[in-house]
Write a protein that holds these residues in place. Structure first.
Motif, PDB file in Angstrom:
ATOM      1  N   UNK A 171     -67.178  21.637  59.860  1.00  9.97           N
ATOM      2  CA  UNK A 171     -68.293  21.408  60.874  1.00  9.97           C
ATOM      3  C   UNK A 171     -67.906  20.688  62.174  1.00  9.97           C
ATOM      4  N   UNK A 172     -68.249  21.574  63.428  1.00 10.60           N
ATOM      5  CA  UNK A 172     -68.129  20.981  64.483  1.00 10.60           C
ATOM      6  C   UNK A 172     -69.430  21.061  65.196  1.00 10.60           C
ATOM      7  N   UNK A 173     -69.513  20.806  66.638  1.00  8.02           N
ATOM      8  CA  UNK A 173     -70.928  20.661  67.140  1.00  8.02           C
ATOM      9  C   UNK A 173     -71.751  21.745  66.767  1.00  8.02           C
ATOM     10  N   UNK A 174     -71.389  22.907  66.955  1.00  8.50           N
ATOM     11  CA  UNK A 174     -72.184  24.311  66.788  1.00  8.50           C
ATOM     12  C   UNK A 174     -72.684  24.214  65.416  1.00  8.50           C
ATOM     13  N   UNK A 175     -71.774  24.148  64.424  1.00  7.06           N
ATOM     14  CA  UNK A 175     -72.500  24.080  63.183  1.00  7.06           C
ATOM     15  C   UNK A 175     -73.571  22.993  62.748  1.00  7.06           C
ATOM     16  N   UNK A 216     -73.156  33.383  57.903  1.00  6.26           N
ATOM     17  CA  UNK A 216     -74.037  32.448  58.505  1.00  6.26           C
ATOM     18  C   UNK A 216     -75.155  32.035  57.569  1.00  6.26           C
ATOM     19  N   UNK A 217     -75.846  32.974  56.698  1.00  3.98           N
ATOM     20  CA  UNK A 217     -76.680  32.522  56.009  1.00  3.98           C
ATOM     21  C   UNK A 217     -76.167  31.355  54.799  1.00  3.98           C
ATOM     22  N   UNK A 218     -75.187  31.606  54.209  1.00  7.65           N
ATOM     23  CA  UNK A 218     -74.325  30.703  53.348  1.00  7.65           C
ATOM     24  C   UNK A 218     -74.076  29.376  54.165  1.00  7.65           C
ATOM     25  N   UNK A 219     -73.608  29.300  55.300  1.00 10.60           N
ATOM     26  CA  UNK A 219     -73.339  28.228  56.146  1.00 10.60           C
ATOM     27  C   UNK A 219     -74.503  27.485  56.189  1.00 10.60           C
ATOM     28  N   UNK A 220     -75.778  27.976  56.802  1.00 14.04           N
ATOM     29  CA  UNK A 220     -76.858  27.176  57.044  1.00 14.04           C
ATOM     30  C   UNK A 220     -77.377  26.417  55.607  1.00 14.04           C
ATOM     31  N   UNK A 221     -77.439  27.282  54.445  1.00 12.95           N
ATOM     32  CA  UNK A 221     -77.688  26.459  53.275  1.00 12.95           C
ATOM     33  C   UNK A 221     -76.840  25.198  52.766  1.00 12.95           C
ATOM     34  N   UNK A 222     -75.478  25.502  53.137  1.00 11.16           N
ATOM     35  CA  UNK A 222     -74.456  24.542  52.873  1.00 11.16           C
ATOM     36  C   UNK A 222     -74.844  23.258  53.769  1.00 11.16           C
ATOM     37  N   UNK A 223     -75.020  23.527  54.948  1.00 12.99           N
ATOM     38  CA  UNK A 223     -75.447  22.538  55.970  1.00 12.99           C
ATOM     39  C   UNK A 223     -76.730  21.759  55.274  1.00 12.99           C
ATOM     40  N   UNK A 224     -77.627  22.312  55.008  1.00 12.53           N
ATOM     41  CA  UNK A 224     -78.968  21.660  54.447  1.00 12.53           C
ATOM     42  C   UNK A 224     -78.551  20.753  53.242  1.00 12.53           C
ATOM     43  N   UNK A 225     -77.552  21.423  52.330  1.00  8.80           N
ATOM     44  CA  UNK A 225     -77.264  20.845  51.088  1.00  8.80           C
ATOM     45  C   UNK A 225     -76.596  19.635  51.491  1.00  8.80           C
ATOM     46  N   UNK A 226     -75.719  19.521  52.505  1.00  8.00           N
ATOM     47  CA  UNK A 226     -74.883  18.452  53.153  1.00  8.00           C
ATOM     48  C   UNK A 226     -76.058  17.280  53.712  1.00  8.00           C
TER      49      UNK A 226
END
Ligand SMILES: [Zn+2]
Length: 479
Positions: free
Chosen positions: A56-60, A295-305
């Motif tokens: 994860x960097x700023x865009x993520x 992107x869809x899996x990334x979004x949910x991983x970020x929410x879980x984090x």
């Protein structure tokens, strides 16, 4: 505090905290007396919680922020609270001898303060096993914990605690964990704890290392219910044979969330800890989704984090002598949401779309990860299976003929895309949503660090990832 932030940690999770004070402050940070932050300058934290989103960097982070706001109607506390109210810095991520890092070199620098080469676990280029943050903490009488959605012997938890010439030496890494005895170990990777012959086992020496941990007094938990019932001060939690699943495919009975693991880890570590603890909580799926350009899996991983970050902040409310540091180790995927032409019939601006809420909603409707699709398709993808999977799990998406051919012929998009099917599907999603990716690998984009609590001020500004490691050691050793 001008920014009113509501924390939505499920009440069942909070009940599991032994500390009653936590519950008293659940409603809103703004409702509690003071926010642990820069006013504690120069102090040394008793506890350190390192929240780590690999890749994860700023865009993520910003993707997490606006997607959480639009699709979950929830603030993203990483950006909306920690980055906004705490100390913010950037880290250069280059390893020894290159500009693009892997997670081993980045984790080593951040755990030891020394640059190492890619693939190496906390051994400096001159061959020295330099002390890791967890070793330093243990030497100071602190309790230590490692939590990840990856295998527990994956690069980040390994570099923060032990040493190896190669991050791939999984069996030897597990042996070192047994010697170091971190008080909490949670994640996937049961395979290298169990011998060949036992279901899921991959160890070649016939040893059952889970039994060995049990002999050392650990409570062993293998699913969500067992984790939530755990009461011991030392816990080994192994919830998958290899990596834990993406949120989109996770079976909640088998695999806990990152937040549920964080709750259980804090419960274990806060027992018998007069000298405090150091806990690392990693969500590796942010990186894995980036490699797949998903992107869809990334979004949910970020929410879980972010849900796990809420847990860390709640703990900090009841124990203000706790430093919470949020960061990543490198950027993954060259993630670049952008505006794009709807098709190639015209370059005019009237044929252009800008990524917005409508595109986010398309991502929300996706119900399968690219990795799972790739697994289903196997080595010889069938057109019929591909069409069926896309129709069922990617409503509203069309696969253009050029991309379809790449998948059926098992060819990559370009030389910098190493995950054939996944990266091609990533391009399919990008063409209709604007969520493009520049690579399937890592990039040198500097990573953000946000910190709150005693010692937070050290992480301010544009620094090297070895500075991060030096600050950690200074705070652990009492400055
Ligand atoms: Zn990676």
């Amino acid at each position: 505090m001008k920014y009113l932030l509501r924390l939505r940690v499920p009440s069942v999770m909070l009940l599991r905290f032994a500390v009653a004070a936590v519950a008293a402050c659940t409603v809103a940070l703004a409702g509690c007396a003071s926010v642990p932050g820069s006013e504690r300058q120069g102090q040394t934290p008793k506890n350190i919680i390192i929240m780590f989103a690999d890749g994860a960097a700023p865009t993520q982070w910003d993707f997490g922020r606006y997607s959480s706001k639009v699709l979950r109607q929830q603030p993203f506390v990483t950006t909306d609270h920690v980055f906004r109210e705490g100390t913010v810095g950037l880290l250069i991520t280059a390893p020894q001898g290159a500009y693009v890092t892997d997670s081993a070199a980045a984790g080593s620098a951040m755990a030891t303060g020394f640059k190492v080469e890619n693939g190496v676990v906390s051994i400096s280029p001159d061959g020295k096993s330099v002390p890791t943050a967890m070793e330093a903490a243990k030497a100071k009488g602190k309790r230590i914990g490692l939590v990840t959605t990856a295998t527990i012997y994956d690069a980040t938890p390994a570099t923060f605690s032990i040493h190896a010439k190669s991050r791939r030496d999984s069996q030897a890494l597990v042996d070192q964990f047994l010697r170091l005895e971190p008080d909490v170990l949670m994640g996937g990777g049961a395979d290298y704890f169990l011998p060949v012959g036992v279901p899921g086992g991959k160890r070649k020496d016939g040893r059952d290392v889970i039994a060995a941990f049990r002999t050392k007094g650990y409570q062993v938990v293998r699913n969500t219910a067992e984790l939530q019932a755990a009461t011991a001060a030392k816990v080994l939690g192994l919830f998958a044979d290899d990596d834990m699943d993406f949120e989109i495919e996770r079976d909640p009975a088998k695999e806990p969330t990152t937040a549920e693991m964080a709750v259980a880890a804090l419960k274990a570590l806060s027992q018998n800890s007069p000298n405090g603890f150091v806990l690392l909580v990693e969500n590796e799926n942010v990186d894995t989704a980036g490699h797949a350009n998903d992107a869809a899996s990334l979004m949910r991983a970020l929410w879980a984090f972010d849900d796990a970050v809420k847990v860390a902040l709640e703990f900090q409310r009841s124990s203000p002598d706790t430093l919470v540091v949020i960061t990543g180790d490198h950027e993954t995927g060259g993630f670049s949401p952008t505006y794009a032409q709807k098709d190639l019939t015209s370059m005019s601006s009237s044929n252009r779309f800008y990524t917005g809420d409508a595109q986010l909603r398309m991502l929300e409707r996706i119900t399968m990860s690219f990795n799972a699709i790739s697994e289903k398709l196997g080595k010889k993808p069938s057109a019929a299976v591909l069409d069926e999977l896309l129709a069922k799990h990617f409503p509203g998406f069309r696969l253009d003929p050029d991309l379809r051919e790449l998948i059926l012929k098992q060819q990559p998009l370009e030389r910098n895309y190493s995950y054939g099917v996944q990266n091609v599907l990533g391009r399919m999603v990008a063409r209709q949503t604007g969520y493009y990716w520049g690579t399937s690998g890592h990039t040198p984009e500097p990573v953000l660090v946000g910190a709150m609590g005693p010692g937070a001020e050290l992480f301010r500004g544009y620094q090297d990832n070895t500075d991060f490691g030096r600050h950690l050691h200074r705070l652990i050793n009492g400055r």
